[in-house]
Every structure is written in structure tokens, then in C-alpha cells.
Design an enzyme around this catalytic site. Structure first.
Site, PDB file in Angstrom:
ATOM      1  N   LYS A 121       0.868  -1.184   0.000  1.00  0.00           N
ATOM      2  CA  LYS A 121       0.000   0.000   0.000  1.00  0.00           C
ATOM      3  C   LYS A 121       0.899   1.227   0.000  1.00  0.00           C
ATOM      4  O   LYS A 121       1.508   1.552   1.017  1.00  0.00           O
ATOM      5  CB  LYS A 121      -0.874   0.003   1.258  1.00  0.00           C
ATOM      6  CG  LYS A 121      -1.893  -1.123   1.284  1.00  0.00           C
ATOM      7  CD  LYS A 121      -3.127  -0.747   0.482  1.00  0.00           C
ATOM      8  CE  LYS A 121      -4.248  -1.755   0.724  1.00  0.00           C
ATOM      9  NZ  LYS A 121      -5.460  -1.409   0.000  1.00  0.00           N
ATOM     10  N   ASP A 146      -0.638  -0.623  -4.449  1.00  0.00           N
ATOM     11  CA  ASP A 146      -1.991  -0.062  -4.384  1.00  0.00           C
ATOM     12  C   ASP A 146      -1.920   1.271  -3.662  1.00  0.00           C
ATOM     13  O   ASP A 146      -1.437   1.351  -2.531  1.00  0.00           O
ATOM     14  CB  ASP A 146      -2.900  -1.035  -3.609  1.00  0.00           C
ATOM     15  CG  ASP A 146      -4.357  -0.577  -3.584  1.00  0.00           C
ATOM     16  OD1 ASP A 146      -4.670   0.481  -4.175  1.00  0.00           O
ATOM     17  OD2 ASP A 146      -5.174  -1.282  -2.963  1.00  0.00           O
ATOM     18  N   GLU A 171      -2.344  -0.027  -8.654  1.00  0.00           N
ATOM     19  CA  GLU A 171      -3.775   0.018  -8.379  1.00  0.00           C
ATOM     20  C   GLU A 171      -4.200   1.388  -7.873  1.00  0.00           C
ATOM     21  O   GLU A 171      -3.599   1.938  -6.962  1.00  0.00           O
ATOM     22  CB  GLU A 171      -4.108  -1.071  -7.339  1.00  0.00           C
ATOM     23  CG  GLU A 171      -5.590  -1.243  -7.109  1.00  0.00           C
ATOM     24  CD  GLU A 171      -5.900  -2.514  -6.304  1.00  0.00           C
ATOM     25  OE1 GLU A 171      -5.248  -3.554  -6.542  1.00  0.00           O
ATOM     26  OE2 GLU A 171      -6.786  -2.457  -5.452  1.00  0.00           O
ATOM     27  N   ASP A 196      -9.790   0.221  -8.798  1.00  0.00           N
ATOM     28  CA  ASP A 196     -10.487  -0.471  -7.700  1.00  0.00           C
ATOM     29  C   ASP A 196     -11.673   0.409  -7.269  1.00  0.00           C
ATOM     30  O   ASP A 196     -12.801   0.235  -7.750  1.00  0.00           O
ATOM     31  CB  ASP A 196      -9.482  -0.706  -6.554  1.00  0.00           C
ATOM     32  CG  ASP A 196     -10.093  -1.417  -5.359  1.00  0.00           C
ATOM     33  OD1 ASP A 196     -11.300  -1.707  -5.377  1.00  0.00           O
ATOM     34  OD2 ASP A 196      -9.372  -1.690  -4.377  1.00  0.00           O
ATOM     35  N   LYS A 220     -14.438  -6.460  -6.753  1.00  0.00           N
ATOM     36  CA  LYS A 220     -14.844  -6.800  -5.384  1.00  0.00           C
ATOM     37  C   LYS A 220     -16.365  -6.888  -5.329  1.00  0.00           C
ATOM     38  O   LYS A 220     -17.045  -5.871  -5.407  1.00  0.00           O
ATOM     39  CB  LYS A 220     -14.344  -5.736  -4.416  1.00  0.00           C
ATOM     40  CG  LYS A 220     -12.834  -5.742  -4.253  1.00  0.00           C
ATOM     41  CD  LYS A 220     -12.376  -4.648  -3.325  1.00  0.00           C
ATOM     42  CE  LYS A 220     -10.870  -4.743  -3.083  1.00  0.00           C
ATOM     43  NZ  LYS A 220     -10.327  -3.517  -2.485  1.00  0.00           N
TER      44      LYS A 220
HETATM   45 MG    MG Z   1      -7.341  -1.453  -3.694  1.00  0.00          MG
END
Ligand code: MG
Length: 326
Positions: A121, A146, A171, A196, A220
Site C-alpha cells: 500500500k 496499491d 492500483e 479499484d 470486489k
Molecule cells: Mg485497492
């Protein structure tokens, strides 16, 4: 009994929805729509819920429970019902970036546990140094970054500087609504941009495809209204050469069961980043807990999501109960 999970967080940091807004929308709007007439198959739910705008996490919470119930009534694993198979899945893990040595040690540990892909991240001020350290040490690692929308257009040179690191995907570098920014950035880098938070509806996906704002999406189900909306988006991705893979939302074993079922569907890119239970929980609310064996997670062949609830642990973590009747 069918089990679903709403993946909203306590605050509106990831999307606008929160646990409280989801309770409100489920109780006052979605449940009354459910009682209107019997449900024959879960596919009907998208149109049944269409009078309610947005609130996709609330919708997915209800839809996932009905998917599990439907699969159980048919006595089939949910994975099979969605079109997947029960082959064990290779998995990826997200790793914290508190310091470079601690991060490298954690990556060592995850790889030893059998994870096949690592996701970091990143954000402004916490990116290149970490990513380069990982690449130096693990030249062939499947590595993704991400940003959860942490960068803006003024950061393009910093983002371009990551292009030589052979990231599998970058991402959500920019804010969810910055379709043109993502398009411009994708034009400047070879690394595939994966969207995302941007992708909630098929219209969003169409926009991303039309503008060429990404080469991949993180699919997701908990964020797009449920498993059928996710499958429908997957089809759209396949038609347009967009990669789709299934990320996790820090779910309990219930939501993870749904994510794993979706991850088995042909066309979903593997490894995903749905981790084993012990990455997040001291004790999960399902049994047996999802455990990595030789780098793979077994998909249970019991009906529905395939996991049974651990009633003691469920009781221990229950905060509130609401019961609705027709
Ligand atoms: Mg993500």
C-alpha cells in the site's frame, strides 16, 4: 440458513457507505423489497433492488446471504454455481510498510508461508524507496502497488519513476472519479493501471474501457452490489481485454468464502489477494478456518460458501442483532 457479509467500514473512507448507513438501507429499503414477492434465483436481486440508488455494499450484504442460501438449497458449492471449480487457489498477501527492514522481513515470512504475490500500500512519501528495496531483494516477485487514490496529477513524474520496477499492476493511483487523469497516466506508463475504488457499476466500467483509463480492475463483489453484478462485470472485462482479479476487503470468513468462490471463476486473474484467516483474525467466525497449504488455499466442497459458522466465536463478537419478518 444463508450467510452474507456487508463490507462497509465504520467510517466513509473507502466509499461513502458505512456500517450505519448499510443497516439503515437494508432495514428500511432492501428488506421491504425482498418481501414483495418470492425470489426464484439470486439474479433477480439486481433489478429488485434497482429502485434504491447506490448503496452497493448494503445490497451486496443481502445478495451474498441469498447466494449462499440458494446454493445450499441446491446442495451445491457456491463456487460451482458461479461457474468456477474447486481447484485450490494460489494467494497473495498485502504487507505493511512501517520500515524497509520490517517490510522485507515480512515479505520473507509471507513467501515462506506460500503466498505467491505481494501487494504494498503506497502513498506520497512512502513509495519508491520501499518498492526499489523489494525489487533489489526479490527481482522475480509478483509485486503490485496499491495507492488507494493517494496521488494526484501533480505526482505523475513520481508515478512514472515506478515504471521500471516491473510491477504487475499499479492500483488506483488517483482519486476514484479522475477518469481522465488515469487515462493520461496510463498513456505515460507501461505498468498496467488497475482501477479499484473507481469501479462500482457497469457504467463505470464502460467509462474506463471507453477512455482506456485502465488495463485491469479489482473486482470486489462486496463493492459492486453482489456476486451476480461482479460476474456480469467480469464478462464485460473479458470482452474488452481488461484483466479482472478479486481483492479482499478485510472480510470475516463469511465474506472470504464468497470472495474465494468468485476467485475460482474462469477469467479471474490469480493469485488474488484474498488471504488466509490467520492474516487478519486471532480466531475466525467460520470453521474450518481458511488455511494455506503448500501455498494454496483449498476451496471447500460443502454446499454454499462451504464454511460452517463457529457459533462460540460468532457469539463472542456479536454487537447487535436485528430481526426482520415479512
Ligand atoms: Mg485497492
Amino acid at each position: 440458513m444463508g450467510w452474507g457479509e456487508c463490507v462497509a467500514f465504520a467510517g466513509p473512507w473507502y466509499t461513502e457507505e458505512t456500517i450505519e448507513t448499510a443497516w439503515h438501507v437494508i432495514r428500511d429499503f432492501l428488506v421491504p423489497l425482498l418481501w414483495q414477492q418470492p425470489i426464484v434465483t439470486p439474479e433477480e436481486l439486481s433489478s429488485r433492488f434497482s429502485p434504491v440508488r447506490g448503496n452497493l455494499m448494503a445490497k451486496a450484504g443481502v445478495e451474498s446471504a441469498i447466494q449462499d442460501l440458494y446454493a445450499k438449497r441446491l446442495e451445491r458449492p457456491l463456487a460451482q454455481l458461479l461457474g468456477g471449480d474447486l481447484k485450490p487457489l494460489p494467494l497473495g498477501a498485502a504487507v505493511a510498510m512501517n520500515s524497509v527492514p520490517a517490510m522485507l522481513a515480512e515479505i520473507d515470512q509471507r513467501l515462506a508461508e506460500g503466498y505467491r504475490q505481494i501487494k504494498l500500500k503506497i502513498g506520497p512519501g512512502k513509495d519508491l524507496v520501499y518498492l526499489e528495496a523489494v525489487r533489489d531483494r526479490f527481482p522475480d516477485l509478483e509485486l503490485m502497488a496499491d495507492a488507494n487514490g493517494a496521488y494526484s496529477r501533480k505526482d505523475f513524474s513520481q508515478l512514472r519513476a515506478m515504471d521500471h520496477l516491473n510491477l504487475k499492476m499499479l492500483e488506483q493511483p488517483l482519486a476514484a472519479g479522475d477518469w481522465f487523469g488515469h487515462r493520461d497516466l496510463q498513456n505515460q506508463i507501461r505498468t498496467p493501471i488497475c482501477l479499484d475504488e473507481s469501479i462500482r457499476t457497469e457504467d463505470d466500467l464502460d467509462l474506463a474501457i471507453g477512455l482506456k483509463s485502465c488495463q485491469a480492475i479489482n473486482l470486489k463483489w462486496g463493492r459492486v452490489g453482489g456476486l451476480y453484478p461482479a460476474l456480469s462485470m467480469l464478462k464485460r472485462c473479458q470482452q474488452h481485454g481488461i484483466a479482472a482479479w478479486c481483492g479482499g476487503m478485510l472480510e470475516s470468513g463469511i465474506g472470504r468464502g464468497h470472495s474465494l468462490a468468485l476467485s475460482t471463476v474462469p477469467g479471474v486473474l490469480l493469485p488474488g489477494d484474498v488471504s488466509a484467516a490467520n492474516r487478519y483474525w486471532e480466531e475466525d467466525i467460520v470453521t474450518p478456518e481458511a488455511t494455506l497449504i503448500d501455498g494454496y488455499l483449498t476451496i471447500p466442497n460443502a454446499p454454499g460458501i462451504g464454511y460452517a459458522l463457529n457459533p462460540k466465536q460468532l457469539e463472542r463478537v456479536t454487537v447487535t442483532r436485528q430481526e426482520y419478518r415479512p
